[in-house]
Design an enzyme around this catalytic site. Structure first.
Site, PDB file in Angstrom:
ATOM      1  N   ARG A 174       0.806  -1.224   0.000  1.00 17.43           N
ATOM      2  CA  ARG A 174       0.000   0.000   0.000  1.00 17.43           C
ATOM      3  C   ARG A 174       0.845   1.282   0.000  1.00 17.43           C
ATOM      4  NH1 ARG A 174      -2.663   0.688   5.988  1.00 17.43           N
ATOM      5  NH2 ARG A 174      -0.787   0.562   7.192  1.00 17.43           N
ATOM      6  N   ARG A 178       6.061   6.699  -6.774  1.00 14.70           N
ATOM      7  CA  ARG A 178       5.665   7.683  -7.798  1.00 14.70           C
ATOM      8  C   ARG A 178       6.857   8.262  -8.538  1.00 14.70           C
ATOM      9  NH1 ARG A 178       3.103  10.948  -3.428  1.00 14.70           N
ATOM     10  NH2 ARG A 178       1.124   9.892  -3.100  1.00 14.70           N
ATOM     11  N   ARG A 251       0.269  -6.503  18.135  1.00 19.22           N
ATOM     12  CA  ARG A 251       1.533  -5.797  18.255  1.00 19.22           C
ATOM     13  C   ARG A 251       1.221  -4.566  19.095  1.00 19.22           C
ATOM     14  NH1 ARG A 251       6.371  -6.752  18.642  1.00 19.22           N
ATOM     15  NH2 ARG A 251       7.813  -5.281  17.744  1.00 19.22           N
ATOM     16  N   ARG A 283       9.664   6.148  14.989  1.00 21.96           N
ATOM     17  CA  ARG A 283       9.465   7.515  14.495  1.00 21.96           C
ATOM     18  C   ARG A 283       9.391   8.515  15.641  1.00 21.96           C
ATOM     19  NH1 ARG A 283       3.684   6.134  11.464  1.00 21.96           N
ATOM     20  NH2 ARG A 283       2.751   5.040  13.209  1.00 21.96           N
ATOM     21  N   GLU A 303       8.134   6.941  19.301  1.00 17.88           N
ATOM     22  CA  GLU A 303       7.241   5.776  19.201  1.00 17.88           C
ATOM     23  C   GLU A 303       8.078   4.508  19.121  1.00 17.88           C
ATOM     24  OE1 GLU A 303       3.931   6.343  16.495  1.00 17.88           O
ATOM     25  OE2 GLU A 303       3.943   4.212  15.990  1.00 17.88           O
ATOM     26  N   TYR A 351      -7.121  -4.030  10.953  1.00 15.93           N
ATOM     27  CA  TYR A 351      -6.522  -2.705  10.911  1.00 15.93           C
ATOM     28  C   TYR A 351      -7.424  -1.838  10.045  1.00 15.93           C
ATOM     29  CZ  TYR A 351      -3.542   1.254  10.677  1.00 15.93           C
ATOM     30  OH  TYR A 351      -3.071   2.534  10.827  1.00 15.93           O
ATOM     31  N   ASP A 353      -8.478   2.121   9.030  1.00 14.24           N
ATOM     32  CA  ASP A 353      -8.254   3.551   9.160  1.00 14.24           C
ATOM     33  C   ASP A 353      -9.545   4.207   9.650  1.00 14.24           C
ATOM     34  OD1 ASP A 353      -5.572   4.012   8.563  1.00 14.24           O
ATOM     35  OD2 ASP A 353      -5.914   3.884   6.409  1.00 14.24           O
TER      36      ASP A 353
HETATM   37  P1  FAD Z   1     -10.567   2.271  19.611  1.00 18.55           P
HETATM   38  O1  FAD Z   1     -10.145   3.659  19.294  1.00 18.55           O
HETATM   39  O2  FAD Z   1      -9.539   1.325  20.064  1.00 18.55           O
HETATM   40  O3  FAD Z   1     -11.734   2.340  20.687  1.00 18.55           O
HETATM   41  C1  FAD Z   1     -12.137   1.224  21.441  1.00 18.55           C
HETATM   42  C2  FAD Z   1     -12.464   1.720  22.843  1.00 18.55           C
HETATM   43  O4  FAD Z   1     -13.039   0.628  23.582  1.00 18.55           O
HETATM   44  C3  FAD Z   1     -11.240   2.170  23.614  1.00 18.55           C
HETATM   45  O5  FAD Z   1     -11.419   3.490  24.081  1.00 18.55           O
HETATM   46  C4  FAD Z   1     -11.145   1.169  24.762  1.00 18.55           C
HETATM   47  O6  FAD Z   1     -10.658   1.751  25.970  1.00 18.55           O
HETATM   48  C5  FAD Z   1     -12.588   0.719  24.909  1.00 18.55           C
HETATM   49  N1  FAD Z   1     -12.725  -0.584  25.542  1.00 18.55           N
HETATM   50  C6  FAD Z   1     -12.116  -1.740  25.176  1.00 18.55           C
HETATM   51  N2  FAD Z   1     -12.448  -2.730  26.016  1.00 18.55           N
HETATM   52  C7  FAD Z   1     -13.304  -2.188  26.931  1.00 18.55           C
HETATM   53  C8  FAD Z   1     -13.980  -2.709  28.069  1.00 18.55           C
HETATM   54  N3  FAD Z   1     -13.829  -3.983  28.455  1.00 18.55           N
HETATM   55  N4  FAD Z   1     -14.767  -1.877  28.802  1.00 18.55           N
HETATM   56  C9  FAD Z   1     -14.899  -0.576  28.442  1.00 18.55           C
HETATM   57  N5  FAD Z   1     -14.265  -0.034  27.386  1.00 18.55           N
HETATM   58  C10 FAD Z   1     -13.482  -0.822  26.633  1.00 18.55           C
HETATM   59  N6  FAD Z   1      -6.311   5.814  11.116  1.00 18.55           N
HETATM   60  C11 FAD Z   1      -6.257   6.783  10.175  1.00 18.55           C
HETATM   61  O7  FAD Z   1      -7.225   6.987   9.442  1.00 18.55           O
HETATM   62  N7  FAD Z   1      -5.134   7.574  10.040  1.00 18.55           N
HETATM   63  C12 FAD Z   1      -4.042   7.415  10.823  1.00 18.55           C
HETATM   64  O8  FAD Z   1      -3.061   8.163  10.677  1.00 18.55           O
HETATM   65  C13 FAD Z   1      -4.069   6.406  11.822  1.00 18.55           C
HETATM   66  N8  FAD Z   1      -3.001   6.202  12.610  1.00 18.55           N
HETATM   67  C14 FAD Z   1      -3.041   5.212  13.549  1.00 18.55           C
HETATM   68  C15 FAD Z   1      -1.941   5.042  14.359  1.00 18.55           C
HETATM   69  C16 FAD Z   1      -1.946   4.048  15.327  1.00 18.55           C
HETATM   70  C17 FAD Z   1      -0.743   3.863  16.209  1.00 18.55           C
HETATM   71  C18 FAD Z   1      -3.091   3.204  15.467  1.00 18.55           C
HETATM   72  C19 FAD Z   1      -3.101   2.106  16.497  1.00 18.55           C
HETATM   73  C20 FAD Z   1      -4.193   3.384  14.673  1.00 18.55           C
HETATM   74  C21 FAD Z   1      -4.196   4.393  13.697  1.00 18.55           C
HETATM   75  N9  FAD Z   1      -5.308   4.626  12.902  1.00 18.55           N
HETATM   76  C22 FAD Z   1      -5.251   5.609  11.935  1.00 18.55           C
HETATM   77  C23 FAD Z   1      -6.547   3.827  13.048  1.00 18.55           C
HETATM   78  C24 FAD Z   1      -7.573   4.483  14.030  1.00 18.55           C
HETATM   79  O9  FAD Z   1      -6.987   4.607  15.287  1.00 18.55           O
HETATM   80  C25 FAD Z   1      -8.841   3.606  14.087  1.00 18.55           C
HETATM   81  O10 FAD Z   1      -9.473   3.574  12.829  1.00 18.55           O
HETATM   82  C26 FAD Z   1      -9.901   4.049  15.104  1.00 18.55           C
HETATM   83  O11 FAD Z   1      -9.382   4.676  16.230  1.00 18.55           O
HETATM   84  C27 FAD Z   1     -10.709   2.841  15.515  1.00 18.55           C
HETATM   85  O12 FAD Z   1     -11.728   3.200  16.416  1.00 18.55           O
HETATM   86  P2  FAD Z   1     -12.417   2.067  17.309  1.00 18.55           P
HETATM   87  O13 FAD Z   1     -13.539   2.734  18.031  1.00 18.55           O
HETATM   88  O14 FAD Z   1     -12.707   0.882  16.497  1.00 18.55           O
HETATM   89  O15 FAD Z   1     -11.280   1.586  18.340  1.00 18.55           O
HETATM   90  N1  UDP Z   2       7.377   1.221   6.023  1.00 19.31           N
HETATM   91  C1  UDP Z   2       8.735   1.200   5.813  1.00 19.31           C
HETATM   92  N2  UDP Z   2       9.457   2.348   5.971  1.00 19.31           N
HETATM   93  C2  UDP Z   2       8.877   3.513   6.341  1.00 19.31           C
HETATM   94  C3  UDP Z   2       7.480   3.537   6.536  1.00 19.31           C
HETATM   95  C4  UDP Z   2       6.759   2.365   6.374  1.00 19.31           C
HETATM   96  O1  UDP Z   2       9.289   0.171   5.501  1.00 19.31           O
HETATM   97  O2  UDP Z   2       9.583   4.524   6.493  1.00 19.31           O
HETATM   98  C5  UDP Z   2       6.644  -0.059   5.858  1.00 19.31           C
HETATM   99  C6  UDP Z   2       6.513  -0.815   7.172  1.00 19.31           C
HETATM  100  O3  UDP Z   2       6.572  -2.194   6.907  1.00 19.31           O
HETATM  101  C7  UDP Z   2       5.123  -0.449   7.664  1.00 19.31           C
HETATM  102  C8  UDP Z   2       4.384  -0.385   6.322  1.00 19.31           C
HETATM  103  O4  UDP Z   2       5.328   0.164   5.410  1.00 19.31           O
HETATM  104  O5  UDP Z   2       4.592  -1.408   8.535  1.00 19.31           O
HETATM  105  C9  UDP Z   2       3.128   0.466   6.348  1.00 19.31           C
HETATM  106  O6  UDP Z   2       3.492   1.759   6.741  1.00 19.31           O
HETATM  107  P1  UDP Z   2       2.417   2.851   7.143  1.00 19.31           P
HETATM  108  O7  UDP Z   2       3.133   4.120   7.401  1.00 19.31           O
HETATM  109  O8  UDP Z   2       1.332   2.828   6.134  1.00 19.31           O
HETATM  110  O9  UDP Z   2       1.821   2.212   8.463  1.00 19.31           O
HETATM  111  P2  UDP Z   2       1.470   2.727   9.928  1.00 19.31           P
HETATM  112  O10 UDP Z   2       2.575   2.239  10.784  1.00 19.31           O
HETATM  113  O11 UDP Z   2       1.358   4.217   9.900  1.00 19.31           O
HETATM  114  O12 UDP Z   2       0.193   2.026  10.218  1.00 19.31           O
END
Ligand code: FAD
Ligand code: UDP
Length: 372
Positions: A174, A178, A251, A283, A303, A351, A353
């Site tokens: 993904r 470019r 993870r 990062r 991170e 996973y 977004d």
């Molecule tokens: P969550 O946000 O995990 O919400 C679930 C909630 O349930 C939590 O608050 C938790 O505390 C609660 N819960 C769980 N178990 C219980 C329980 N037993 N009792 C009460 N409460 C409970 N998406 C993007 O579009 N762009 C990005 O740049 C992006 N970056 C990300 C970076 C990271 C590090 C991660 C992990 C995700 C990223 N995402 C990103 C994805 C994004 O975080 C998710 O799409 C979104 O937050 C999912 O929402 P959710 O409600 O499903 O889960």
């Molecule tokens: N990745 C990489 N180098 C970078 C950034 C990303 O090799 O500088 C790879 C890595 O395997 C990562 C995947 O591309 O798990 C997806 O990266 P992205 O930034 O989309 O994922 P995020 O960690 O933000 O969910």
């Protein structure tokens, strides 16, 4: 006896909040609980020195889905942030995603024709690889050894805690590749960060719902279930079923947030990836740059990838064959539950977004309310 609420929503993250918003808007009474002390799940921001700190990792909203973009823009205003991360390797900086700027920095090539010729030369060495069997093969086939060694291998192996030869190819498929000088990390049409941070979006979504924080569903399960006709569960699906088939693997991540009072600009960019294996973090995020901040101080976050263990936050599902099969077994149990809905990244072990999460919640609430 009629229950006090139509819906008990376990989890005040984005999925639960969208569901609550739509159900409330259509006259349903919702109780939203979360075990954390704040709403928003992983998109929660903590304000520090006037800066919105993305507390559980950088979140950039990007989508091609017009319905979702219009939906969030009706609730909050978005700024014009475009993600253009840098990669640091061997003391040098490279632009991401892989584009003409990166090729110029790597090899000094100035035109698309020169860059293509250089990459073709690299690719020719890996022509014997048919369908890539793992991430290493995929990366070599896509861009050759130089890009793989400097920008992919170390980052990926740190991130996932495994050799690139043991990881599935799709993880890096993904990443854009470019032949233009375009550092936009995403290909999507719409992108930005909510003005004032993500909490504003969550607050708007939760307006009209009752919210109880610091409440773990499993500590009060029967009592909470009795309060509502239907439960929407957005926590970990294996925990819901008391790990009856065993535990799903995740993870995890560790965030080291630091307030720097003596500088207003630490790295000049929101995201800098560290792609060397030897650097322990993947990062550094400088939060003010998500909002073009001009505050006198700055906040940065290191991170670190982390092995998951009970008690740690489950950030990324491990979608390998074993875990996918295990999840399917839990999903069958979930499908057979009466008056319980499952949604969100933890209950669906996926996973997703933010835009996918919103789309999925809108679809679920439509199906659910049409049924009633
Ligand atoms: P969550 O946000 O995990 O919400 C679930 C909630 O349930 C939590 O608050 C938790 O505390 C609660 N819960 C769980 N178990 C219980 C329980 N037993 N009792 C009460 N409460 C409970 N998406 C993007 O579009 N762009 C990005 O740049 C992006 N970056 C990300 C970076 C990271 C590090 C991660 C992990 C995700 C990223 N995402 C990103 C994805 C994004 O975080 C998710 O799409 C979104 O937050 C999912 O929402 P959710 O409600 O499903 O889960
Ligand atoms: N990745 C990489 N180098 C970078 C950034 C990303 O090799 O500088 C790879 C890595 O395997 C990562 C995947 O591309 O798990 C997806 O990266 P992205 O930034 O989309 O994922 P995020 O960690 O933000 O969910």
């Amino acid at each position: 006896m009629k229950a006090t609420y139509d819906y008990l929503i376990v989890g005040a993250g984005l999925f639960g909040a969208v569901f609550a918003h739509e159900a409330t808007r259509r006259g349903k009474r919702c109780l939203v609980i979360d075990k954390r002390q704040h709403t928003g799940g992983n998109i929660y921001c903590k304000e520090v020195n006037g800066i919105q700190v993305h507390y559980y990792g950088a979140h950039i909203f990007h989508t091609d889905n017009r319905r979702v973009w219009d939906y969030v823009n009706r609730l909050v205003e978005f700024n014009r942030f475009t993600n253009s991360p840098l990669a640091s390797y061997g003391g040098k900086l490279y632009n991401l995603p892989f584009n003409m700027n990166t090729f110029y920095q790597l090899w000094g090539v100035r035109t698309p024709a020169e860059a293509r010729a250089r990459i073709e030369e690299e690719r020719a060495r890996y022509a014997h690889i048919g369908e890539p069997a793992n991430l290493e093969e995929q990366a070599l086939k896509l861009g050759g050894r130089d890009i793989y060694e400097r920008l992919i291998k170390g980052y990926t192996e740190k991130q996932w805690g495994r050799a690139a030869t043991e990881l599935p190819a799709f993880i890096i498929r993904r990443l854009p590749f470019r032949f233009t000088f375009d550092n936009n990390y995403f290909n999507d049409r719409y992108q930005g960060i909510p003005e004032g941070g993500y909490n504003r979006l969550i607050d708007a979504l939760l307006e009209g719902s009752e919210v109880r924080l610091g409440t773990d569903y499993f500590a009060h399960r029967e009592e909470l279930d009795r309060l509502a006709d239907t439960t929407l569960f957005t926590g970990c699906i294996d925990e819901y079923f008391e790990y009856c088939f065993g535990r799903l693997e995740y993870r995890s991540l560790r965030f080291d947030h630091r307030v720097l009072e003596d500088t207003d600009n630490f790295q000049g960019n929101a995201v800098v990836n560290y792609t060397e294996r030897e650097v322990p973090y993947t990062r550094i995020i400088e939060h003010k740059h998500f909002a073009f901040g001009t505050q006198p101080s700055t906040v940065i976050t290191y991170e670190y990838p982390d092995d998951f263990a009970p008690g740690k936050e489950p950030y990324y599902p491990v979608n390998d064959a074993r875990n996918s099969a295990l999840y399917e077994r839990y999903r069958t149990l979930a499908d057979n539950c009466v008056d319980v809905l499952f949604g969100g990244r933890l209950a669906q072990y996926t996973y997703a977004d933010m835009d996918d999460t919103i789309e999925a919640a809108l679809q679920l609430v439509d199906r659910e309310l049409d049924r009633k």
